[in-house]
Design an enzyme around this catalytic site. Structure first.
Site, short mmCIF file in Angstrom:
data_model
loop_
_atom_site.label_atom_id
_atom_site.label_comp_id
_atom_site.label_asym_id
_atom_site.label_seq_id
_atom_site.Cartn_x
_atom_site.Cartn_y
_atom_site.Cartn_z
N CYS B 140 0.82 -1.22 0.00
CA CYS B 140 0.00 0.00 0.00
C CYS B 140 0.85 1.28 0.00
CB CYS B 140 -0.98 -0.02 1.16
SG CYS B 140 -0.26 -0.48 2.73
N TYR B 141 2.12 1.16 0.33
CA TYR B 141 3.05 2.31 0.29
C TYR B 141 4.26 1.90 -0.56
CZ TYR B 141 0.41 4.57 4.03
OH TYR B 141 -0.57 5.17 4.77
#
Ligand code: SF4
Ligand code: SF4
Lengths: 136, 418
Positions: B140-141
């Site tokens: 997600c990052y």
């Protein structure tokens, strides 16, 4: 053009007996103001002064000094205070060897007497916000 | 006649509050007498401006596109490393942090020209700051690298959160050895060559409320040129320190943890500071208003430099080796005279705190209150007082083997058949 600079002169022992400064006045027409002197015949000497005169004569005077063996340090080096950074804490008062800083008892502001400064540089690094600045 | 904070605030709103600085109140209250002065005076303002290492800023820089998780990564602001062990784009910049390539004390004494305190000053001044970051990347990052300029006006939050500020009293530092030492008390010259002290004395916040009767969690204050709050008692808070008959501690005692929005503060009250041979820090301006709720509270604010004693400590040996010995006590009045006597020797004194700036802070806070711009707050909890029994403990060192033995014992006991 008239110039005035603060200089530090180091005299080797063999010339501390000579009238070097007298010749600066007599032969080159320069004026001086001695801020600190520790010169005794036969020993290494130190002289801090403001030297002024016409640029032309000034340069000749400096040339003369180097020729006779005087070492000229930090020519036109100067320590000034950045008033906007000084917090008037007073930590420099105990550091300066010439008592250039003093406390104004009423306001407790720290006064800096530029004329007493011999540009030793101690306060430059000891001032916490680095308000004392060395100019070359 | 006792007053309440609500009553004082009512007067402030109407522009009718009588406000004095902690310096002004001394003579005025002496002239009028304590009971009349307690009735007439509503607020006494204090101030201090001193290097305070327990300072730092939490920043939320906003999310980049694609996202990067700085938490657990490495981030520098102008090459000064910050703490990343929190949420994805929150970082903490401490006042004493220094760039990895700073030579430190390798070339003794180190100069420490630039560090966390200086970055804070530049942030507040609205200068662009260079952020460089590397991260490990997640689903997600995904981003692993970020290099950008940031500016205080663009980022989400910049919260000054100083875990220990405004020390109530402090040591007077001297040097008994025969060589110069470089300390957080400044350059101390050999053989009692000088003595450095570090509080504003009679103007300093906690000297004017020695038992923390009005200053508590939630007290609204002047912080770094803006408004802040007392968040908690500071670390090393030591309310049980030795006190004089007037209640004033004669050793380092109470401390404050303070918090405030950095965006409304001013660079002239948060100054990046370098202590030769020691490190970087931040000089912080703090001013605390004291509501005059009773004669007792007023009496505390009348404290003068002559009533406050500080211990003289040798930083070449006693301080560094954690020995309790002191070389005597001196009053702030003596310290401020420029000379003190130690072991019969006349010693020049210098201060790390700025008295003129402390006075200016007390004056600014006074103006804010007089103009009705600054109302007082009621503390929501008290700071631990002398009765709390809290003391400032040294570290009790224990060999790590002990832990290993315990772990082995536990393992053996759990592996035994039931
Ligand atoms: S040490 Fe620096 S900031 Fe402090 S009074 Fe001296 S020049 Fe000013
Ligand atoms: S450089 Fe600083 S410490 Fe040295 S003489 Fe000048 S003012 Fe004093």
């Amino acid at each position: 053009m008239h110039v005035s600079r603060r200089i530090v002169l180091h005299f080797p022992p063999n010339i501390t007996g000579q009238p070097v400064v007298y010749r600066l006045v007599k032969d080159f027409g320069l004026t001086f103001n001695i801020l600190k002197a520790s010169v005794s015949p036969g020993e290494e000497g130190l002289l801090v002064m403001d030297l002024s005169g016409e640029q032309n004569s000034y340069d000749k005077g400096i040339k003369y000094l180097t020729e006779v063996g005087v070492e000229i340090q930090s020519l036109s080096k100067d320590v000034v205070r950045d008033e906007s950074r000084c917090t008037h804490c007073g930590v420099c008062i105990t550091i300066c060897p010439t008592e250039a800083f003093s406390l104004e008892s009423e306001t407790r502001q720290v006064l800096f007497d530029h004329n007493k400064c011999v540009v030793c540089g101690l306060c430059v690094k000891a001032c916490p916000p680095r308000a004392m600045i060395l100019h070359f | 006649m006792a007053k309440t904070i609500a009553e004082i605030n009512e007067k402030i709103r109407k522009g009718k509050a009588v406000v004095l600085t902690a310096e002004e109140v001394i003579n005025i209250a002496k002239g009028k007498g304590v009971s009349r002065a307690a009735e007439e005076v509503d607020v006494v303002t204090t101030g201090t401006f001193s290097p305070m290492c327990g300072s730092g800023v939490f920043l939320n820089i906003g999310h980049s596109r694609p996202r990067i998780k700085l938490g657990g990564g490495k981030v520098c602001l102008n090459d000064v490393p910050v703490y990343t062990g929190i949420a994805a784009v929150d970082i903490f910049l401490g006042a004493t942090a220094i760039p990895d390539d700073d030579p430190r004390n390798k070339f003794y004494p180190g100069e420490f020209n630039y560090g966390g305190g200086h970055v804070i000053e530049e942030l507040v001044a609205g200068k662009d700051i260079r952020l460089t970051a590397t991260a490990y990347g997640t689903d997600c990052y995904p981003r692993k690298k970020l290099e950008t300029l940031i500016n205080i006006k663009d980022i989400n939050e910049a919260t000054l959160f100083n875990i220990r500020n405004a020390y109530q009293n402090y040591n007077v530092g001297v040097n008994l050895s025969d060589k110069v030492i470089y300390t957080y008390m400044g350059v101390l010259k050999p053989n009692l060559g000088n003595a450095h002290y570090a509080t504003a004395g009679q103007l300093s916040p906690l000297f004017n409320d020695p038992y923390y009767k009005t200053i508590g969690v939630g007290t609204k204050i002047f912080l770094g040129g803006g408004v802040g709050y007392v968040a908690w008692h500071g670390t090393q808070h030591n309310p049980t320190a030795l006190r004089g008959d007037n209640g004033v501690p004669r050793r380092g005692a109470g401390t404050l943890a303070v918090i405030g929005d950095l965006k409304q503060m001013k660079p002239q009250w948060l100054i990046g500071t370098s202590m030769l041979g020691y490190g970087c820090t931040l000089t912080v301006g703090i001013g605390v208003p004291i509501p005059i709720l009773s004669e007792e509270i007023l009496r505390y604010t009348m404290v003068t430099d002559a009533d406050i004693l500080a211990p003289i400590v040798d930083y070449s040996e006693a301080y560094s080796q954690m020995k309790p010995d002191i070389l005597g006590e001196v009053s702030y009045a003596e310290l401020k005279s420029g000379h003190i006597k130690i072991q019969g020797k006349d010693v020049l004194t210098g201060s790390l705190s700025s008295y003129p700036k402390a006075k200016e802070i007390a004056g600014i806070l006074k103006k804010w209150i007089e103009k009705g711009e600054f109302l007082l707050t009621e503390p929501v909890a008290s700071l631990p007082g002398a009765e709390s029994g809290i003391t400032f403990k040294p570290l009790k060192e224990r060999p790590i083997v002990e832990w290993e033995q315990n772990a082995r014992l536990q393992k053996n006991s759990t592996s035994l058949p039931a």
